[in-house]
Design a protein around this motif. Structure first.
Motif, PDB file in Angstrom:
ATOM      1  N   LEU A  22       0.824  -1.207   0.000  1.00  0.00           N
ATOM      2  CA  LEU A  22       0.000   0.000   0.000  1.00  0.00           C
ATOM      3  C   LEU A  22       0.856   1.255   0.000  1.00  0.00           C
ATOM      4  O   LEU A  22       0.561   2.234  -0.700  1.00  0.00           O
ATOM      5  CB  LEU A  22      -0.928  -0.005   1.220  1.00  0.00           C
ATOM      6  N   GLY A  23       1.929   1.239   0.789  1.00  0.00           N
ATOM      7  CA  GLY A  23       2.812   2.394   0.823  1.00  0.00           C
ATOM      8  C   GLY A  23       3.502   2.640  -0.508  1.00  0.00           C
ATOM      9  O   GLY A  23       3.619   3.786  -0.956  1.00  0.00           O
ATOM     10  N   GLY A  24       3.933   1.557  -1.174  1.00  0.00           N
ATOM     11  CA  GLY A  24       4.586   1.713  -2.469  1.00  0.00           C
ATOM     12  C   GLY A  24       3.638   2.226  -3.537  1.00  0.00           C
ATOM     13  O   GLY A  24       3.983   3.126  -4.320  1.00  0.00           O
ATOM     14  N   VAL A  25       2.418   1.676  -3.573  1.00  0.00           N
ATOM     15  CA  VAL A  25       1.427   2.145  -4.552  1.00  0.00           C
ATOM     16  C   VAL A  25       1.044   3.590  -4.271  1.00  0.00           C
ATOM     17  O   VAL A  25       0.900   4.406  -5.195  1.00  0.00           O
ATOM     18  CB  VAL A  25       0.187   1.233  -4.527  1.00  0.00           C
ATOM     19  N   SER A  26       0.892   3.929  -2.998  1.00  0.00           N
ATOM     20  CA  SER A  26       0.551   5.300  -2.634  1.00  0.00           C
ATOM     21  C   SER A  26       1.639   6.280  -3.062  1.00  0.00           C
ATOM     22  O   SER A  26       1.349   7.364  -3.588  1.00  0.00           O
ATOM     23  CB  SER A  26       0.325   5.395  -1.125  1.00  0.00           C
ATOM     24  N   PHE A  27       2.885   5.909  -2.865  1.00  0.00           N
ATOM     25  CA  PHE A  27       3.990   6.783  -3.265  1.00  0.00           C
ATOM     26  C   PHE A  27       4.003   6.989  -4.776  1.00  0.00           C
ATOM     27  O   PHE A  27       4.210   8.100  -5.261  1.00  0.00           O
ATOM     28  CB  PHE A  27       5.316   6.178  -2.799  1.00  0.00           C
ATOM     29  N   ALA A  28       3.756   5.920  -5.533  1.00  0.00           N
ATOM     30  CA  ALA A  28       3.721   6.039  -6.988  1.00  0.00           C
ATOM     31  C   ALA A  28       2.568   6.934  -7.441  1.00  0.00           C
ATOM     32  O   ALA A  28       2.714   7.753  -8.363  1.00  0.00           O
ATOM     33  CB  ALA A  28       3.601   4.655  -7.619  1.00  0.00           C
ATOM     34  N   MET A  29       1.413   6.793  -6.792  1.00  0.00           N
ATOM     35  CA  MET A  29       0.268   7.621  -7.159  1.00  0.00           C
ATOM     36  C   MET A  29       0.497   9.085  -6.806  1.00  0.00           C
ATOM     37  O   MET A  29       0.094   9.992  -7.551  1.00  0.00           O
ATOM     38  CB  MET A  29      -0.989   7.092  -6.471  1.00  0.00           C
ATOM     39  N   MET A  30       1.139   9.333  -5.665  1.00  0.00           N
ATOM     40  CA  MET A  30       1.454  10.715  -5.307  1.00  0.00           C
ATOM     41  C   MET A  30       2.398  11.343  -6.324  1.00  0.00           C
ATOM     42  O   MET A  30       2.253  12.512  -6.697  1.00  0.00           O
ATOM     43  CB  MET A  30       2.087  10.768  -3.912  1.00  0.00           C
TER      44      MET A  30
END
Length: 215
Positions: free
Chosen positions: A90-98
């Motif tokens: 979740l943290g990795g996907v969130s960082f990519a989306m940001m």
């Protein structure tokens, strides 16, 4: 991108790094030199989610993967592994989306950018909650085992390892960054959706002069 979004993006980077470090680090708990038996003070032992390590000589350390099948592991340890893996994802996907929602990316419309930031903020907050729950659960198990070992006069007693402290800090950063990214878009939407522009009045066209006279 506003100041709050920039801050959230930076905090997300540190939070993600801390969550990954916590997941992979071997020192979720370590033996307490003060409370273990005196003749064992020169032995260092630690345990993480994936391996246990022992060192009797400085520079030499031996680790094992709990030497058992996954289904034979304690139930809480299996659950913590799953929770931390989900947190990392979740943290990795969130960082990519940001990163994709930055203003420099002209391929994304303003409305889509707002929703991407909201979703990424919620995902990062969930990652922070999972990390906080995992390290707190493990800390509770360490405390329980500490007093059991003290009552049984065990050779080794364990205390909190470095990974727990990093996990607590990382979860806090993730919650703050997720809250900034998710909540600040509400104001952004209000400003954009209810904004109107002022256009100067058009010049009146010249027409025939009225022949009526008023006294």
């Amino acid at each position: 991108m506003g100041v709050s979004h920039t801050a959230a993006f930076g905090l997300c980077l540190f939070a993600l790094g801390g969550i990954i470090f916590t997941t992979a680090h071997n020192e979720w708990k370590r033996n307490s030199f003060q409370d273990s038996q005196l003749n064992l003070n020169n032995i260092y032992q630690c345990a993480g989610l994936w391996v246990r390590c022992t060192s009797g000589v400085v520079g030499q350390i031996q680790c094992d993967t709990y030497e058992t099948a996954i289904i034979a592991l304690p139930a809480y340890l299996t659950a913590l592994r799953a929770m931390m893996i989900i947190s990392c994802i979740l943290g990795g996907v969130s960082f990519a989306m940001m990163g994709a929602s930055l203003d420099c990316n002209a391929n994304i419309e303003a409305n889509q950018r707002r929703w991407i930031r909201r979703v990424s903020g919620v995902m990062l907050a969930v990652a922070g909650i999972l990390t906080l729950a995992s390290v707190s659960w493990y800390a509770a198990e360490v405390i329980r085992e500490f007093w059991e070992d003290a009552a049984n006069q065990a050779s080794f007693q364990y205390e909190f390892g470095a990974a727990l402290y990093v996990g607590w800090i990382s979860s806090g950063l993730a919650l703050v960054a997720g809250g900034l990214m998710a909540c600040c878009t509400c104001t952004e939407e209000y400003e954009e959706d209810y904004r109107y522009s002022y256009n100067p009045p058009k010049a009146a066209k010249a027409g025939p002069r009225s022949t009526s006279e008023y006294v």
